[in-house]
Design a protein around this motif. Structure first.
Motif, PDB file in Angstrom:
ATOM      1  N   THR A  18       1.092  -1.036   0.001  1.00 49.57           N
ATOM      2  CA  THR A  18       0.210  -0.069  -0.173  1.00 49.57           C
ATOM      3  C   THR A  18       1.115   1.262  -0.141  1.00 49.57           C
ATOM      4  N   LEU A  19      -0.041   2.297  -0.496  1.00 55.05           N
ATOM      5  CA  LEU A  19       1.143   4.013  -0.224  1.00 55.05           C
ATOM      6  C   LEU A  19       0.117   4.088   0.316  1.00 55.05           C
ATOM      7  N   GLY A  20       1.423   4.569   1.513  1.00 55.80           N
ATOM      8  CA  GLY A  20       0.930   5.794   2.815  1.00 55.80           C
ATOM      9  C   GLY A  20       0.518   7.234   2.588  1.00 55.80           C
ATOM     10  N   SER A  21       1.360   7.964   1.023  1.00 59.70           N
ATOM     11  CA  SER A  21       1.092   9.189   1.226  1.00 59.70           C
ATOM     12  C   SER A  21       1.434   9.789  -0.433  1.00 59.70           C
ATOM     13  N   PRO A  22       0.297   8.546  -0.323  1.00 58.74           N
ATOM     14  CA  PRO A  22       0.030   8.858  -2.588  1.00 58.74           C
ATOM     15  C   PRO A  22       1.093   9.763  -3.242  1.00 58.74           C
ATOM     16  N   LYS A  53      -1.772   4.983  -5.826  1.00 56.52           N
ATOM     17  CA  LYS A  53      -2.121   6.284  -5.335  1.00 56.52           C
ATOM     18  C   LYS A  53      -3.587   6.552  -5.627  1.00 56.52           C
ATOM     19  N   THR A 106       4.168  -0.999   3.689  1.00 57.63           N
ATOM     20  CA  THR A 106       4.072   0.450   3.122  1.00 57.63           C
ATOM     21  C   THR A 106       5.007   1.646   3.108  1.00 57.63           C
ATOM     22  N   GLU A 108       5.847   5.189   2.176  1.00 52.69           N
ATOM     23  CA  GLU A 108       5.662   6.831   1.721  1.00 52.69           C
ATOM     24  C   GLU A 108       7.168   7.450   2.412  1.00 52.69           C
ATOM     25  N   LYS A 110       7.248  11.738   3.222  1.00 49.98           N
ATOM     26  CA  LYS A 110       6.131  12.785   4.581  1.00 49.98           C
ATOM     27  C   LYS A 110       7.457  14.443   4.097  1.00 49.98           C
ATOM     28  N   PRO A 116      11.542   8.181   0.587  1.00 53.43           N
ATOM     29  CA  PRO A 116      10.853   7.127   0.173  1.00 53.43           C
ATOM     30  C   PRO A 116      11.209   6.250   2.144  1.00 53.43           C
TER      31      PRO A 116
END
Length: 124
Positions: A18-22, A53, A106, A108, A110, A116
């Motif tokens: 999964t992507l935490g911050s797409p 995303k 995950t 991400e 930030k 990443p």
């Protein structure tokens, strides 16, 4: 039926992405290793990137493992928020017990550096 025969529930390992911050990460490729052996190498298309995303979950790997201690390593290549390609390695050690193991990986990035990061979560 094929999945049950090839990957019995008692020894199954499943890894999902999964992507935490797409919006902050442009995923290019992922390589996955279990106990030092390569099991997945995937180059992402624009369509797959867009699906992730939008909140999609990708099943990266399904395989069989005996009970005991195991190591998972992910190598991620992505375009960070400052438009640079970066390559990151991340490792995760886990204990395989009887029954299936499902891991969520995950990705991400930030602010402010948008580098990443990979995190792992075991689904119960």
């Amino acid at each position: 039926m094929e999945q049950r025969l090839l990957h019995p529930a008692d020894s199954r390992l499943s890894v999902f992405l999964t992507l935490g911050s797409p919006d902050a990460l442009g995923l290019d490729s992922i390589e996955l290793f279990v106990n030092g052996k390569p099991v997945v190498s995937h180059l992402y298309t624009a369509r797959e990137q867009e699906a992730l995303k939008e909140g999609g979950v990708q099943q990266l790997f399904v395989g069989n493992l005996p009970n005991g201690s195991h190591a998972l390593k992910a190598v991620v290549t992505a375009r960070s928020g400052n438009d640079r390609f970066v390559r990151r390695e991340s490792s995760y050690r886990f204990q395989k017990r009887p029954g299936s193991v499902q891991l969520q990986m995950t990705l991400e990035a930030k602010a402010p550096d948008f580098e990443p990061r990979v995190s792992f979560l075991e689904w119960k």
